[in-house]
Design an enzyme around this catalytic site. Structure first.
Site, PDB file in Angstrom:
ATOM      1  N   LYS A   4      22.740 -20.201  27.422  1.00 41.79           N
ATOM      2  CA  LYS A   4      24.204 -20.111  27.383  1.00 41.79           C
ATOM      3  C   LYS A   4      24.608 -18.676  27.680  1.00 41.79           C
ATOM      4  O   LYS A   4      24.094 -17.738  27.069  1.00 41.79           O
ATOM      5  CB  LYS A   4      24.724 -20.513  26.003  1.00 41.79           C
ATOM      6  CG  LYS A   4      26.209 -20.249  25.774  1.00 41.79           C
ATOM      7  CD  LYS A   4      26.599 -20.450  24.334  1.00 41.79           C
ATOM      8  CE  LYS A   4      25.969 -19.440  23.402  1.00 41.79           C
ATOM      9  NZ  LYS A   4      26.514 -18.057  23.590  1.00 41.79           N
ATOM     10  N   PRO A  63      14.066 -15.688  24.956  1.00 40.84           N
ATOM     11  CA  PRO A  63      13.903 -14.817  23.784  1.00 40.84           C
ATOM     12  C   PRO A  63      14.724 -15.313  22.599  1.00 40.84           C
ATOM     13  O   PRO A  63      15.765 -15.951  22.768  1.00 40.84           O
ATOM     14  CB  PRO A  63      14.421 -13.457  24.278  1.00 40.84           C
ATOM     15  CG  PRO A  63      14.344 -13.522  25.764  1.00 40.84           C
ATOM     16  CD  PRO A  63      14.571 -14.951  26.131  1.00 40.84           C
ATOM     17  N   ILE A  64      14.253 -14.989  21.407  1.00 40.52           N
ATOM     18  CA  ILE A  64      14.898 -15.433  20.173  1.00 40.52           C
ATOM     19  C   ILE A  64      15.930 -14.399  19.724  1.00 40.52           C
ATOM     20  O   ILE A  64      15.751 -13.195  19.922  1.00 40.52           O
ATOM     21  CB  ILE A  64      13.826 -15.657  19.092  1.00 40.52           C
ATOM     22  CG1 ILE A  64      12.899 -16.799  19.527  1.00 40.52           C
ATOM     23  CG2 ILE A  64      14.448 -15.962  17.743  1.00 40.52           C
ATOM     24  CD1 ILE A  64      11.643 -16.901  18.719  1.00 40.52           C
ATOM     25  N   ALA A  65      17.024 -14.878  19.114  1.00 48.89           N
ATOM     26  CA  ALA A  65      18.094 -14.007  18.615  1.00 48.89           C
ATOM     27  C   ALA A  65      18.559 -13.068  19.718  1.00 48.89           C
ATOM     28  O   ALA A  65      18.656 -11.856  19.531  1.00 48.89           O
ATOM     29  CB  ALA A  65      17.624 -13.215  17.394  1.00 48.89           C
ATOM     30  N   GLY A  80      21.408 -13.765  22.040  1.00 47.83           N
ATOM     31  CA  GLY A  80      22.766 -13.880  22.537  1.00 47.83           C
ATOM     32  C   GLY A  80      22.962 -14.862  23.661  1.00 47.83           C
ATOM     33  O   GLY A  80      24.035 -14.900  24.276  1.00 47.83           O
ATOM     34  N   GLY A  95      22.071 -18.269  23.213  1.00 46.50           N
ATOM     35  CA  GLY A  95      22.173 -19.604  22.631  1.00 46.50           C
ATOM     36  C   GLY A  95      20.933 -20.449  22.673  1.00 46.50           C
ATOM     37  O   GLY A  95      21.026 -21.682  22.689  1.00 46.50           O
ATOM     38  N   GLY A  96      19.758 -19.829  22.647  1.00 48.94           N
ATOM     39  CA  GLY A  96      18.529 -20.612  22.754  1.00 48.94           C
ATOM     40  C   GLY A  96      18.398 -21.682  21.687  1.00 48.94           C
ATOM     41  O   GLY A  96      18.168 -22.855  21.976  1.00 48.94           O
ATOM     42  N   GLY A  97      18.572 -21.293  20.423  1.00 48.77           N
ATOM     43  CA  GLY A  97      18.442 -22.267  19.340  1.00 48.77           C
ATOM     44  C   GLY A  97      19.512 -23.336  19.395  1.00 48.77           C
ATOM     45  O   GLY A  97      19.240 -24.522  19.149  1.00 48.77           O
ATOM     46  N   ALA A 109      21.108 -24.383  22.095  1.00 51.07           N
ATOM     47  CA  ALA A 109      20.799 -25.261  23.223  1.00 51.07           C
ATOM     48  C   ALA A 109      19.642 -26.196  22.890  1.00 51.07           C
ATOM     49  O   ALA A 109      19.648 -27.369  23.286  1.00 51.07           O
ATOM     50  CB  ALA A 109      20.474 -24.428  24.465  1.00 51.07           C
ATOM     51  N   ASP A 142      27.898 -22.860  17.945  1.00 48.79           N
ATOM     52  CA  ASP A 142      27.619 -22.874  19.382  1.00 48.79           C
ATOM     53  C   ASP A 142      27.009 -24.186  19.872  1.00 48.79           C
ATOM     54  O   ASP A 142      26.899 -24.394  21.087  1.00 48.79           O
ATOM     55  CB  ASP A 142      26.665 -21.733  19.756  1.00 48.79           C
ATOM     56  CG  ASP A 142      27.355 -20.380  19.790  1.00 48.79           C
ATOM     57  OD1 ASP A 142      28.596 -20.343  19.664  1.00 48.79           O
ATOM     58  OD2 ASP A 142      26.656 -19.361  19.943  1.00 48.79           O
TER      59      ASP A 142
END
Length: 303
Positions: free
Chosen positions: A18, A111-113, A115, A117-119, A121, A153
């Site tokens: 995102k 990458p984690i945390a 910006g 929206g990986g988690g 999404a 999100d």
């Protein structure tokens, strides 16, 4: 969104990155949540979530960022894939629908945390994929309500198309005329805390976002986006000065627009061709081998 299948699984869903092309903080609610206005799009790159029926629930991980993820659903920091599974199962079984054991596999390439929206999404892809696997249906407004329980999100990640987000992120309107851009994503692989960045924000009531009238081309939208902001960028740079170095690298690579996404630390550069984006990514990677650098495209209209 469909994805190339992961071998050994019945179906696979992509969880695209995102991108907040602009993010204005325009107020704060009595409950402490900030009111936002954001132009959001999604990249053609992302994580993948795979699904298969199983004798018992199972969760496996792969990918370059898998080792940093929680492997249980417990608590507010539990894995969002598993929290989405449990929430949807509770909803379906509560109305008498089957929601049997499932093997879920998350291929974590974002990458984690960061910006992007990986988690969120991942959670949205899990909801969509399990509805297909379990052959269940939920009305769009009901699915959005479930998604919001997982995070502000998550609802915007359900469809993966360009949109305008307002409120805490749950008031969504499609932006059908937003074009697709060649984009380079760069993250210094330094995690930043979203709550800390919001607390550092000096002004909580900033000017609202104004969408362009009659914008038809990528050039029109680039001009409009240049007049917008990410109000979280300055506090994020104060918290983690490396973010300014990332932006400087993108500017040096001649991006048409450089901005941080979300609460960081990922920054993006928009380019006027895929070739220039690829060349910029190669240049930045050569100078910063320790960074995550990826050239891709965003969702939206193409010329």
């Amino acid at each position: 969104m469909q994805a190339d299948g992961i071998a050994g699984f019945a179906l696979t869903r992509v969880a695209p990155a995102k991108i907040n092309l602009a993010l204005h903080v325009v107020g704060q609610r009595a409950d402490g949540h900030h009111r936002l206005e954001s132009v959001v799009t999604f990249a053609e790159c992302g994580d993948r979530v795979a699904f298969s029926p199983a004798d018992a629930d199972r969760f496996t991980l792969s990918g370059p960022f898998a080792r940093d993820l929680p492997v249980s659903a417990e608590g507010s920091t539990g894995n969002l894939v598993l929290r989405a599974r449990d929430l949807l199962r509770r909803e379906l079984t509560g109305r008498g629908d089957a929601a049997g054991p499932v093997h879920l596999h998350l291929e974590k390439t974002l990458p984690i945390a960061s910006g992007i929206g990986g988690g969120s999404a991942d959670a949205a892809a899990t909801l969509r994929g399990l509805l297909s696997l379990w052959r269940a249906e939920i009305a769009p407004e009901g699915l959005a309500e479930l998604a919001l329980e997982l995070g502000a999100d998550v609802p915007m990640c359900l469809d993966g198309g360009p949109l305008l987000a307002r409120g805490i992120g749950e008031e969504l309107a499609p932006l059908a005329d937003l074009p697709s851009f060649a984009i380079v994503l760069v993250n210094p692989l330094v995690a930043v805390s979203t709550p800390v960045i919001f607390r550092m924000l000096a002004e909580k009531r900033n000017p609202p976002l104004t969408l362009p009238q009659g914008a038809r081309t990528a050039a029109d939208w680039l001009t409009a986006l240049a007049g917008m902001r990410n109000d979280l960028e300055r506090p994020a740079q104060t918290l983690e000065p490396t973010i300014e170095g990332v932006s400087a690298a993108l500017r040096a690579a001649e991006a048409k627009l450089v901005r941080m996404s979300g609460s960081g630390a990922t920054c993006f550069g928009l380019f006027d061709s895929d070739e220039r984006a690829a060349a910029a990514a190669q240049r930045i990677s050569a100078g910063h081998a320790e960074w995550y650098v990826h050239a891709t495209r965003t969702a939206g209209m193409r010329d």
